[in-house]
Design a protein around this motif. Structure first.
Motif, PDB file in Angstrom:
ATOM      1  N   PRO A   1      36.308  44.566  20.672  1.00  0.00           N
ATOM      2  CA  PRO A   1      36.978  45.668  19.796  1.00  0.00           C
ATOM      3  C   PRO A   1      37.437  46.519  21.226  1.00  0.00           C
ATOM      4  N   GLU A   2      38.373  47.391  21.018  1.00  0.00           N
ATOM      5  CA  GLU A   2      38.815  48.239  21.973  1.00  0.00           C
ATOM      6  C   GLU A   2      37.977  49.446  21.892  1.00  0.00           C
ATOM      7  N   SER A   3      37.451  49.889  23.247  1.00  0.00           N
ATOM      8  CA  SER A   3      36.680  51.251  23.342  1.00  0.00           C
ATOM      9  C   SER A   3      35.136  51.079  22.496  1.00  0.00           C
ATOM     10  N   GLY A   4      34.893  49.808  22.120  1.00  0.00           N
ATOM     11  CA  GLY A   4      33.680  49.960  21.298  1.00  0.00           C
ATOM     12  C   GLY A   4      33.820  50.272  19.765  1.00  0.00           C
ATOM     13  N   ILE A   5      34.881  50.757  19.287  1.00  0.00           N
ATOM     14  CA  ILE A   5      34.827  51.553  18.079  1.00  0.00           C
ATOM     15  C   ILE A   5      34.302  50.797  17.080  1.00  0.00           C
ATOM     16  N   ASP A   6      34.584  49.317  16.962  1.00  0.00           N
ATOM     17  CA  ASP A   6      34.334  48.664  15.803  1.00  0.00           C
ATOM     18  C   ASP A   6      32.681  48.019  15.843  1.00  0.00           C
ATOM     19  N   ALA A   7      31.896  48.664  16.912  1.00  0.00           N
ATOM     20  CA  ALA A   7      30.782  48.035  17.120  1.00  0.00           C
ATOM     21  C   ALA A   7      29.419  48.144  16.401  1.00  0.00           C
ATOM     22  N   ASN A   8      29.563  49.261  15.443  1.00  0.00           N
ATOM     23  CA  ASN A   8      28.406  49.594  14.613  1.00  0.00           C
ATOM     24  C   ASN A   8      28.953  49.419  13.112  1.00  0.00           C
ATOM     25  N   LYS A   9      28.899  48.248  12.607  1.00  0.00           N
ATOM     26  CA  LYS A   9      29.530  48.193  11.176  1.00  0.00           C
ATOM     27  C   LYS A   9      28.334  48.331  10.195  1.00  0.00           C
ATOM     28  N   VAL A  10      27.220  48.269  10.434  1.00  0.00           N
ATOM     29  CA  VAL A  10      25.918  48.299   9.738  1.00  0.00           C
ATOM     30  C   VAL A  10      25.044  49.352  10.287  1.00  0.00           C
ATOM     31  N   PHE A  11      24.171  49.770   9.544  1.00  0.00           N
ATOM     32  CA  PHE A  11      22.912  50.723   9.807  1.00  0.00           C
ATOM     33  C   PHE A  11      21.676  50.158   9.463  1.00  0.00           C
TER      34      PHE A  11
END
Length: 83
Positions: A1-11
């Motif tokens: 993903p660009e700029s890592g924006i989609d990196a954290n989809k869950v917590f």
């Protein structure tokens, strides 16, 4: 993903030596309404609440568990949900 924006989809809390027999992971909204509950280590919150996407906001999380020595540990903090 660009700029890592989609990196954290869950917590999900992470830790070592957590007993699966005594574990709770809870997320509350700012009004104290429970949005997520799990008794399964490694089960993550995907930003959903009652089958709907939770709104962008700051949420409070609490994790309670027994460590390898039988001590009950409680940790808490906040997580910001962005979409």
């Amino acid at each position: 993903p660009e700029s890592g924006i989609d990196a954290n989809k869950v917590f999900v809390p992470r830790g070592m030596f957590i007993s699966p027999d005594e574990y709770e992971f809870i997320i509350f909204d700012r009004w104290g309404v429970k949005q997520f509950y799990s008794q399964t280590p490694k089960q993550s919150w995907d930003g959903m609440s009652k089958g709907e996407p939770a709104k962008q906001d700051v949420y409070v999380w609490i994790v309670r568990y027994k460590d390898q020595y039988g001590n009950v540990i409680e940790k808490n903090g906040t997580v910001t949900l962005l979409r």
